[in-house]
Design a protein around this motif. Structure first.
Motif, PDB file in Angstrom:
ATOM      1  N   GLU A 259       0.455   3.782  -2.838  1.00 53.52           N
ATOM      2  CA  GLU A 259      -0.575   4.681  -3.014  1.00 53.52           C
ATOM      3  C   GLU A 259      -0.202   5.892  -2.769  1.00 53.52           C
ATOM      4  O   GLU A 259       0.468   6.186  -1.603  1.00 53.52           O
ATOM      5  CB  GLU A 259      -1.734   4.372  -2.307  1.00 53.52           C
ATOM      6  CG  GLU A 259      -2.281   2.617  -2.733  1.00 53.52           C
ATOM      7  CD  GLU A 259      -3.224   2.008  -1.662  1.00 53.52           C
ATOM      8  OE1 GLU A 259      -3.810   2.785  -0.745  1.00 53.52           O
ATOM      9  OE2 GLU A 259      -3.738   0.909  -2.030  1.00 53.52           O
TER      10      GLU A 259
ATOM     11  N   ASN B  46      -5.896   7.547   1.574  1.00 53.86           N
ATOM     12  CA  ASN B  46      -5.801   6.013   1.805  1.00 53.86           C
ATOM     13  C   ASN B  46      -4.942   5.846   2.985  1.00 53.86           C
ATOM     14  O   ASN B  46      -3.909   6.438   3.274  1.00 53.86           O
ATOM     15  CB  ASN B  46      -4.769   5.898   0.415  1.00 53.86           C
ATOM     16  CG  ASN B  46      -5.420   5.943  -0.955  1.00 53.86           C
ATOM     17  OD1 ASN B  46      -6.356   5.245  -1.370  1.00 53.86           O
ATOM     18  ND2 ASN B  46      -4.807   6.858  -1.717  1.00 53.86           N
TER      19      ASN B  46
ATOM     20  N   HIS C 234       0.756  -1.293  -0.185  1.00 55.60           N
ATOM     21  CA  HIS C 234      -0.096   0.086  -0.094  1.00 55.60           C
ATOM     22  C   HIS C 234       0.907   1.170   0.044  1.00 55.60           C
ATOM     23  O   HIS C 234       0.267   2.250  -0.038  1.00 55.60           O
ATOM     24  CB  HIS C 234      -0.932   0.010   1.130  1.00 55.60           C
ATOM     25  CG  HIS C 234      -1.859  -1.158   1.149  1.00 55.60           C
ATOM     26  ND1 HIS C 234      -2.895  -1.206   0.546  1.00 55.60           N
ATOM     27  CD2 HIS C 234      -1.704  -2.275   1.950  1.00 55.60           C
ATOM     28  CE1 HIS C 234      -3.605  -2.616   0.637  1.00 55.60           C
ATOM     29  NE2 HIS C 234      -2.781  -3.044   1.828  1.00 55.60           N
TER      30      HIS C 234
ATOM     31  N   GLY D   2      -4.380   2.790   6.382  1.00 55.99           N
ATOM     32  CA  GLY D   2      -4.504   1.659   7.244  1.00 55.99           C
ATOM     33  C   GLY D   2      -4.192   1.936   8.762  1.00 55.99           C
ATOM     34  O   GLY D   2      -3.833   2.947   9.062  1.00 55.99           O
TER      35      GLY D   2
ATOM     36  N   ARG E  11     -10.272   2.997   3.601  1.00 51.05           N
ATOM     37  CA  ARG E  11      -9.389   2.047   4.508  1.00 51.05           C
ATOM     38  C   ARG E  11      -8.624   0.875   3.975  1.00 51.05           C
ATOM     39  O   ARG E  11      -9.406   0.222   3.633  1.00 51.05           O
ATOM     40  CB  ARG E  11     -10.010   2.220   5.906  1.00 51.05           C
ATOM     41  CG  ARG E  11      -9.106   1.087   6.873  1.00 51.05           C
ATOM     42  CD  ARG E  11      -9.873   1.118   8.287  1.00 51.05           C
ATOM     43  NE  ARG E  11     -10.954   0.468   8.110  1.00 51.05           N
ATOM     44  CZ  ARG E  11     -12.260   0.802   8.789  1.00 51.05           C
ATOM     45  NH1 ARG E  11     -12.251   1.940   9.061  1.00 51.05           N
ATOM     46  NH2 ARG E  11     -13.123  -0.114   8.355  1.00 51.05           N
ATOM     47  N   ASP E  12      -7.423   0.613   3.821  1.00 47.64           N
ATOM     48  CA  ASP E  12      -7.064  -0.607   3.201  1.00 47.64           C
ATOM     49  C   ASP E  12      -6.965  -1.812   4.090  1.00 47.64           C
ATOM     50  O   ASP E  12      -7.087  -2.967   3.582  1.00 47.64           O
ATOM     51  CB  ASP E  12      -5.595  -0.430   2.650  1.00 47.64           C
ATOM     52  CG  ASP E  12      -5.549   0.744   1.581  1.00 47.64           C
ATOM     53  OD1 ASP E  12      -6.399   0.706   0.822  1.00 47.64           O
ATOM     54  OD2 ASP E  12      -4.688   1.384   1.769  1.00 47.64           O
TER      55      ASP E  12
END
Length: 327
Positions: free
Chosen positions: A160, A225, A157, A227, A248-249
């Protein structure tokens, strides 16, 4: 007359069996923890009890784990741990101990362990080692594997745009942009060390995440983006569902507490990860018993166990293992 004789012999035989059962020697292994987490204590104790099944038959002894109530929250317990351990092992039925030390640099506890070793009362340590002591055994989680597993989840991620990682720890108040916390576990420290200097990392303090999310709803919505990593499961202890967010990843929790099963089932968290506490107790009990009865040292005086992790598709495994190992 013959029937009476058979009856008398049967009664005598049963009496002898009962006498043998009553005379079976009982030995305790003391378990002295450094925290109030009942889940951790239960899992370690259950691991020891599993080992007792074989050890009891091997040494014709009835084993039990004797849990010492954790120290009060307002005490550092640096001196108390040593005193409690020494006092507990003065009793002849207590043959040794499994201890989670408060600190790795603890001269008084080290001295207590050394003194007990001279009295043939072996001590095994969990999670925090005191290598200069005469402890018989030490076991911990593979901290490197825990950190690598978490970083492997994060790294895809990082490509991103404007990716942000919220690292949330349990605090006395809700703070969206909080200072770096003091780690309470070795695995936490290793992860925080891996995050040092990373511009995408932001620390946050939370009492209950449900309230945190309400209070900082706008700040969270402003994240494009992101987490979340929970350093413990405490902010989720109230089991309030986590609102879904397309930006939210993932959510990773560094814990194996039972209420996380609900979050896994509902796909509200991506993964939870923690130590093999059952294995800690199992291996430590064997090391203590073999040293006491046979003066036998374990093949390795230090063992590093792989962590246990569960993802959303492993919910049934989480529930099954929790019921078998941690209750």
């Amino acid at each position: 007359m013959f029937k009476k004789l058979i009856f008398a012999i049967t009664v005598l035989a049963l009496a002898q069996i009962c006498a043998n059962a009553e005379s079976l020697p009982a030995k305790n292994i003391v378990f002295l923890s450094n925290n109030h987490e009942s889940m951790v204590q239960n899992a370690i104790s259950n691991g020891a009890r599993e080992a007792f099944k074989d050890l009891g038959a091997r040494y014709n002894t009835e084993f039990a784990i004797k849990n010492i109530t954790p120290l009060s929250a307002n005490s550092t317990g640096i001196e108390n741990q040593a005193d409690i351990l020494s006092s507990a092992l003065q009793q002849s039925e207590n043959i040794g101990a499994i201890v989670i030390p408060n600190l790795s640099k603890n001269e008084k506890l080290s001295e207590a362990i050394n003194a007990l070793a001279e009295k043939k009362k072996p001590v095994a340590l969990i999670s925090t080692d005191i290598p200069e002591s005469k402890r018989i055994f030490f076991v911990e989680s593979d901290t490197g594997a825990i950190v690598k597993t978490i970083l492997d989840e994060i790294n895809p991620h990082l490509r991103e745009n404007n990716f942000k990682l919220l690292v949330i720890y349990s605090g006395k108040e809700d703070i969206f942009n909080a200072p770096e916390p003091k780690p309470s576990r070795v695995s936490q420290k290793a992860l925080l060390d891996a995050f040092k200097g990373k511009p995408y990392v932001q620390y946050a303090s939370s009492v209950y995440f449900s309230e945190f999310a309400k209070k900082f709803q706008q700040e969270i919505e402003d994240l494009d983006n992101y987490g979340i990593i929970f350093l413990s499961a405490s902010p989720l202890i109230n089991s309030v569902p986590i609102k879904r967010d397309s930006d939210r990843d993932f959510i990773i929790v560094m814990s194996l507490r039972p209420h996380l099963g609900q979050y896994l089932r509902n796909k509200e968290i991506s993964m939870c990860i923690g130590g093999d506490y059952f294995g800690y107790g199992y291996l430590s009990a064997i090391a203590v018993a073999e040293k006491y009865f046979e003066d036998k040292n374990p093949p390795k005086d230090k063992r590093i166990l792989a962590p246990i992790k569960y993802k959303v598709y492993q919910t049934s495994d989480f529930d099954k293992n929790w019921n078998a190992l941690f209750k």
